[in-house]
Design a protein around this motif. Structure first.
Motif, short mmCIF file in Angstrom:
data_model
loop_
_atom_site.label_atom_id
_atom_site.label_comp_id
_atom_site.label_asym_id
_atom_site.label_seq_id
_atom_site.Cartn_x
_atom_site.Cartn_y
_atom_site.Cartn_z
N GLN A 67 0.83 -1.20 0.00
CA GLN A 67 0.00 0.00 0.00
C GLN A 67 0.88 1.26 0.00
O GLN A 67 0.82 2.10 0.91
CB GLN A 67 -0.96 0.00 1.20
CG GLN A 67 -1.92 -1.20 1.20
CD GLN A 67 -3.05 -1.02 0.19
OE1 GLN A 67 -3.90 -0.16 0.33
NE2 GLN A 67 -3.04 -1.85 -0.87
N THR A 68 1.69 1.36 -1.05
CA THR A 68 2.55 2.53 -1.20
C THR A 68 2.62 2.95 -2.66
O THR A 68 2.44 2.13 -3.56
CB THR A 68 3.98 2.26 -0.69
OG1 THR A 68 4.75 3.45 -0.88
CG2 THR A 68 4.67 1.12 -1.44
N LYS A 69 2.90 4.23 -2.86
CA LYS A 69 3.10 4.74 -4.21
C LYS A 69 4.59 4.96 -4.49
O LYS A 69 4.95 5.47 -5.55
CB LYS A 69 2.36 6.08 -4.37
CG LYS A 69 0.84 5.97 -4.33
CD LYS A 69 0.20 7.26 -4.89
CE LYS A 69 -1.30 7.14 -5.00
NZ LYS A 69 -1.96 7.18 -3.68
N ASP A 165 0.62 3.61 14.31
CA ASP A 165 -0.20 4.82 14.18
C ASP A 165 0.48 6.00 14.85
O ASP A 165 0.88 5.92 16.01
CB ASP A 165 -1.57 4.61 14.84
CG ASP A 165 -2.50 3.81 13.95
OD1 ASP A 165 -2.41 3.97 12.72
OD2 ASP A 165 -3.29 3.01 14.50
N ASP A 169 3.97 10.65 11.71
CA ASP A 169 3.80 12.09 11.98
C ASP A 169 4.87 12.58 12.94
O ASP A 169 5.43 13.67 12.77
CB ASP A 169 2.41 12.36 12.59
CG ASP A 169 1.29 12.20 11.57
OD1 ASP A 169 1.60 12.23 10.35
OD2 ASP A 169 0.13 12.02 11.99
N HIS A 192 -0.06 -0.30 5.85
CA HIS A 192 -0.42 0.85 5.02
C HIS A 192 0.76 1.80 5.03
O HIS A 192 0.76 2.81 5.74
CB HIS A 192 -1.67 1.54 5.59
CG HIS A 192 -2.85 0.62 5.73
ND1 HIS A 192 -3.73 0.39 4.70
CD2 HIS A 192 -3.28 -0.15 6.76
CE1 HIS A 192 -4.66 -0.48 5.08
NE2 HIS A 192 -4.41 -0.82 6.32
N ASP A 194 2.12 4.12 3.16
CA ASP A 194 1.99 5.56 2.90
C ASP A 194 1.14 6.24 3.96
O ASP A 194 1.52 7.31 4.47
CB ASP A 194 1.40 5.82 1.51
CG ASP A 194 2.43 5.54 0.40
OD1 ASP A 194 3.57 5.14 0.73
OD2 ASP A 194 2.09 5.71 -0.78
N ASP A 195 0.05 5.63 4.35
CA ASP A 195 -0.80 6.23 5.39
C ASP A 195 -0.02 6.35 6.70
O ASP A 195 -0.25 7.27 7.49
CB ASP A 195 -2.07 5.41 5.63
CG ASP A 195 -3.04 5.52 4.46
OD1 ASP A 195 -2.81 6.39 3.58
OD2 ASP A 195 -4.02 4.75 4.43
N TRP A 196 0.84 5.41 6.95
CA TRP A 196 1.63 5.43 8.18
C TRP A 196 2.86 6.35 8.09
O TRP A 196 3.54 6.56 9.08
CB TRP A 196 2.10 4.02 8.54
CG TRP A 196 1.01 3.10 8.99
CD1 TRP A 196 -0.27 3.44 9.36
CD2 TRP A 196 1.09 1.67 9.13
NE1 TRP A 196 -0.97 2.32 9.72
CE2 TRP A 196 -0.16 1.22 9.59
CE3 TRP A 196 2.10 0.73 8.92
CZ2 TRP A 196 -0.44 -0.13 9.84
CZ3 TRP A 196 1.84 -0.61 9.16
CH2 TRP A 196 0.58 -1.03 9.61
N GLY A 197 3.17 6.82 6.89
CA GLY A 197 4.34 7.68 6.73
C GLY A 197 5.66 6.95 6.90
O GLY A 197 6.62 7.49 7.44
N SER A 221 10.89 5.94 0.32
CA SER A 221 9.99 7.06 -0.01
C SER A 221 10.77 8.19 -0.67
O SER A 221 12.01 8.23 -0.61
CB SER A 221 9.37 7.59 1.29
OG SER A 221 10.35 8.30 2.03
N GLU A 280 -6.74 -7.34 1.31
CA GLU A 280 -7.55 -7.27 2.54
C GLU A 280 -8.04 -8.67 2.94
O GLU A 280 -8.05 -9.01 4.11
CB GLU A 280 -8.77 -6.35 2.39
CG GLU A 280 -8.44 -4.86 2.31
CD GLU A 280 -8.20 -4.38 0.90
OE1 GLU A 280 -8.23 -5.21 -0.04
OE2 GLU A 280 -7.95 -3.17 0.71
#
Ligand SMILES: *Cc1c(COP(=O)(O)O)cnc(C)c1O
Length: 378
Positions: A67-69, A165, A169, A192, A194-197, A221, A280
């Motif tokens: 789940q990364t770009k 989580d 950030d 995840h 990307d969502d997790w950075g 990244s 999933e």
């Protein structure tokens, strides 16, 4: 005078004959039959357009399962440890601060490796089987102001899952990169990136992906790429230098080293099967079979080492009951029932068994076979 005949004995062996095993240890796990079949395909040249197209597919599939770009997402030639080394080698410059969370065997491996690349390493420790809280991580990052924070998402030596989580950030707030070991989570535990950075991650092929060992997922990244471009010193490891490797995986297609062709066939098929199932659904299946395993182990009167909330579905640590010789049980399971499970490592040596339900092995049948075998032994 050179002798015409070698004085060494001439080994004449029977053709390869490997026993069939159910691999329910910490890895490798059993390979999906479709993946084995794919490996049996003749190698192509490593610059053949058909092979280059397959490499592109591996990249697309890896981005999906993680789940990364991240554009720089590829397979490193070698096992998970090579991909681990690739993350550290590329972003660490001598003198950089690196904070590593250590609550198991693989955290210690990160510490050792980071030090070899000249990092000033600060370790954050917890008893094996526990995880770090966000506030503990914040204190460590605030105190040491590192360039990199490294955490093990799925600690295979303990069976604990590190929550991520808010960690990305935190790292952005202090301008540091987040490096995460996903060796025992990729394909089996929700990730995840990307969502997790997450800025740097690696995995292996022989655990959740149901593939043999030898080609290992790696991703970096754009922030990590920037740090790599700003280096004052060359990456100290030629084989794993992403400046060079990205030119083989990217449009330039510059020769670097010969890709392990058949391993890429295997990885491509393994990832394709996961995409076909849906990532999933794959996570859900791992959780359901783990729930079933935990219920059955507890029904046998065994207790599990990690608190339920932090338990990995891919790897379960089971406390060895008082008076039972854990190693002897594992040995009998292997030799009498052809089932492999793992013994404890480090702080948990002699205290736990490690049971993996990864990839193709994450099925109720694996649980049933293990439980009925255990019933006769414990
Ligand atoms: C297995 C494992 C590794 C090492 O991977 P290899 O493929 O054995 O080199 C690294 N980290 C974790 C968490 C692992 O479970």
């Amino acid at each position: 005078m050179t002798p015409l005949q070698s004085s060494l004995s001439h080994p004449v062996l029977a053709p390869l004959n490997v026993p069939e095993r159910l691999l329910l240890g910490p890895g490798p796990s059993n390979v999906h039959p479709t993946v084995l079949q794919a490996m049996n395909t003749p190698p192509l040249g490593h610059l053949d357009p058909a092979f280059l197209a397959l490499m592109d597919e591996i990249q697309v599939l890896l981005r999906y399962v993680w789940q990364t770009k991240n554009p720089l997402t590829l397979a490193v030639s070698g096992t998970g440890t090579a991909a681990m080394e690739a993350t550290l080698a590329n972003v660490i410059e001598p003198g950089d601060g690196v904070v590593v969370g250590v609550s198991g065997y693989f955290g210690n491996r990160l510490v050792d490796m980071a030090g070899r690349y000249g990092a000033e390493v600060h370790t954050l420790t917890r008893p094996w089987g526990q995880v770090f809280s966000l506030s503990e991580l914040r204190t460590a990052v605030e105190t040491h102001r590192p360039q990199v924070l490294a955490l093990v998402h799925a600690e295979t030596s303990t069976g604990a899952r590190q929550p991520l989580d808010g960690v990305g950030d935190l790292c952005r707030e202090f301008g540091c990169l987040l490096l995460v070991d996903t060796v025992t989570s990729l394909g089996g535990v929700p990730i995840h990136l990307d969502d997790w950075g997450v800025d740097l991650a690696y995995s292996c092929s022989q655990k959740g992906l149901a593939c043999p060992p030898g080609a290992s997922p790696f991703t970096l990244s754009p922030r990590a790429w920037e740090k790599l471009q700003q280096r004052q010193t060359k990456v100290a490891n030629w084989y794993l230098d992403m400046n060079l490797l990205s030119q083989y995986w990217g449009p330039e297609r510059v020769y670097h080293h010969t890709a392990p062709i058949n391993m890429y066939y295997a990885l491509r098929e393994a990832l394709r099967l996961i995409a076909e199932e849906g990532i999933e659904q794959c996570w859900r299946r791992h959780q359901q079979n783990a729930d079933y395993l935990w219920q059955e182990l507890e029904a046998l009167g065994l207790s599990l080492h990690v608190q339920r909330e932090y338990r990995l579905p891919t790897l379960t640590t089971v406390r060895i009951p008082e008076g039972v010789d854990g190693k002897a049980v594992a040995k009998r399971l292997l030799l009498e029932q052809s089932i492999e499970i793992g013994n404890g490592l480090g702080e948990l040596a002699g205290k736990v068994w490690r049971i993996g339900l990864m990839g193709f092995n994450s099925r109720p049948e694996s649980v049933d076979r293990l439980i009925s075998a255990l019933k006769t032994l414990v």
